[in-house]
Design an enzyme around this catalytic site. Structure first.
Site, PDB file in Angstrom:
ATOM      1  N   ILE A 197       0.839  -1.208   0.000  1.00 36.44           N
ATOM      2  CA  ILE A 197       0.000   0.000   0.000  1.00 36.44           C
ATOM      3  C   ILE A 197       0.873   1.256   0.000  1.00 36.44           C
ATOM      4  O   ILE A 197       0.632   2.188  -0.766  1.00 36.44           O
ATOM      5  CB  ILE A 197      -0.973   0.000   1.205  1.00 36.44           C
ATOM      6  CG1 ILE A 197      -1.866  -1.246   1.158  1.00 36.44           C
ATOM      7  CG2 ILE A 197      -1.833   1.269   1.200  1.00 36.44           C
ATOM      8  CD1 ILE A 197      -2.882  -1.356   2.285  1.00 36.44           C
ATOM      9  N   TYR A 251      -2.443  -7.721  16.272  1.00 38.22           N
ATOM     10  CA  TYR A 251      -2.420  -6.739  15.192  1.00 38.22           C
ATOM     11  C   TYR A 251      -3.574  -5.744  15.363  1.00 38.22           C
ATOM     12  O   TYR A 251      -3.398  -4.519  15.223  1.00 38.22           O
ATOM     13  CB  TYR A 251      -2.546  -7.488  13.865  1.00 38.22           C
ATOM     14  CG  TYR A 251      -2.626  -6.636  12.637  1.00 38.22           C
ATOM     15  CD1 TYR A 251      -1.489  -6.006  12.129  1.00 38.22           C
ATOM     16  CD2 TYR A 251      -3.823  -6.472  11.944  1.00 38.22           C
ATOM     17  CE1 TYR A 251      -1.562  -5.234  10.980  1.00 38.22           C
ATOM     18  CE2 TYR A 251      -3.904  -5.716  10.796  1.00 38.22           C
ATOM     19  CZ  TYR A 251      -2.779  -5.098  10.320  1.00 38.22           C
ATOM     20  OH  TYR A 251      -2.845  -4.332   9.185  1.00 38.22           O
TER      21      TYR A 251
END
Ligand code: UDP
Length: 324
Positions: free
Chosen positions: A18, A151
């Site tokens: 990304i 996460y």
């Protein structure tokens, strides 16, 4: 189109999937871009289309390290910060939960330096993973969260830091909750991610391995749309202090995704195989509420799933095998 000429952006994680597309997008708008990446999962190869651009400065280093960040802020007059560096991939986070939690150490230094240097905007890449196994569908930003993995915990803490730095300290900052981003350059390995995995399987003449019965859903966003939304955030002061879902609002089942990939491959030999779901794959449904995104960002994705998959498939076809 708005310009970023004479502006400087710091992109942590800019050598990742990304981050590299974002860096390219910022360069295309005239910005000078500082990429900070430790190349743990990012690759220089991801930046090969723009690594020679004179406005690109690549620094190999740890985005959680105060001294590294201090040096960068001392060397460049930064206008915008995109904090995208993170330990990524759900499986990887199972293997190394403490490594994931190390990302907690980076929020304070980058925000403190951003505030001290009076940057114009800081953007954080959060994740739909904060909804965990969603308690509400579609999932709303201020609705119930059910984070399940380290996460998600790291992303949630990051969101709070970014919000806090705006509401209490006046630093323009926004957290974007990315739903499943896909496109060229995405990792396609045992660590994920489904689109790349299916496309690679199709190119290798292997069946597409749909877990379970394939009725699980994800909301897929083509990388170019994700980048456009992130850059639009720079020009949208109403997003300051906010957490915003970034999705299409039209989730797809994984079976539908597999069928679409089989279709864009134009290869009648591509087959779908149903396989048992691995233990770590227990999130069934994801579906973002996207009205806040539309309202505050005025953003709607442009690429249909089929168009995005076609572009992604073509890229893997040309590049697959040339990557390690
Ligand atoms: N998936 C699948 N086959 C695979 C890999 C993934 O059916 O070979 C499915 C998995 O069940 C999940 C979805 O694809 O529902 C998205 O998986 P990914 O790892 O890309 O992202 P995440 O689960 O983090 O959204």
């Amino acid at each position: 189109m708005k310009s970023l000429k004479n502006k400087t952006a710091l992109v942590t994680g800019g050598a990742g999937f990304i981050g590299s597309h974002l860096s390219q997008g910022l360069l295309d708008m005239g910005a000078r871009v500082i990429v900070l990446d430790d190349l743990s999962t990012g690759k220089k190869e991801n930046m090969k289309d723009f690594l020679k651009n004179p406005k690109l400065f690549f620094i190999r280093g740890d985005a959680n390290n105060l001294n590294t960040l201090k040096n960068i802020f001392a060397s460049y007059k930064i206008d915008y910060v995109f904090h995208y560096a993170a330990k990524v991939g759900v499986v990887r986070t199972y293997e190394d939960p403490l490594g994931v939690l190390r990302d907690l150490e980076g929020f304070r230094p980058i925000l403190e330096l951003s505030k001290k240097n009076k940057i114009k905007k800081a953007i954080f890449s959060s994740s739909s993973e904060v909804y965990g196994n969603p308690l509400e569908l579609p999932s709303k930003e201020d609705g119930a969260l059910n984070p399940k993995i380290p996460y998600a915990a790291a992303k949630l803490v990051g969101e709070h830091y970014f919000r806090f730095y705006f509401h209490k300290l006046g630093l323009p900052a926004t957290a974007l909750r990315f739903f499943n981003v896909y496109g060229p350059r995405q990792e396609s390995s045992s660590y994920g991610f489904v689109t790349g995995i299916f496309i690679r399987q199709a190119l290798e003449g292997k069946p597409l391995t749909v877990y379970g019965n394939g009725t699980q859903t994800r909301d897929f966003v083509f990388i170019k749309d994700n980048v456009r939304a992130a850059i639009a955030t720079l020009f949208a002061p109403k997003t300051d202090g906010e957490v915003i879902n970034l999705g299409s609002g039209k989730p797809s089942t994984i079976l539908n995704l597999a069928k679409k990939i089989a279709k864009v491959s134009e290869d009648p030999k591509v087959k779908i195989k149903f396989v048992p779901r691995p233990e770590h794959d227990f999130i069934l449904y994801r579906h973002p509420h996207v009205s806040k995104m539309k309202q505050l960002l005025g953003f709607l994705p442009e690429y249909s799933l089929e168009d995005g998959l076609r572009m992604t498939y073509d890229w893997y076809k040309q590049n697959y095998g040339k990557r390690n």
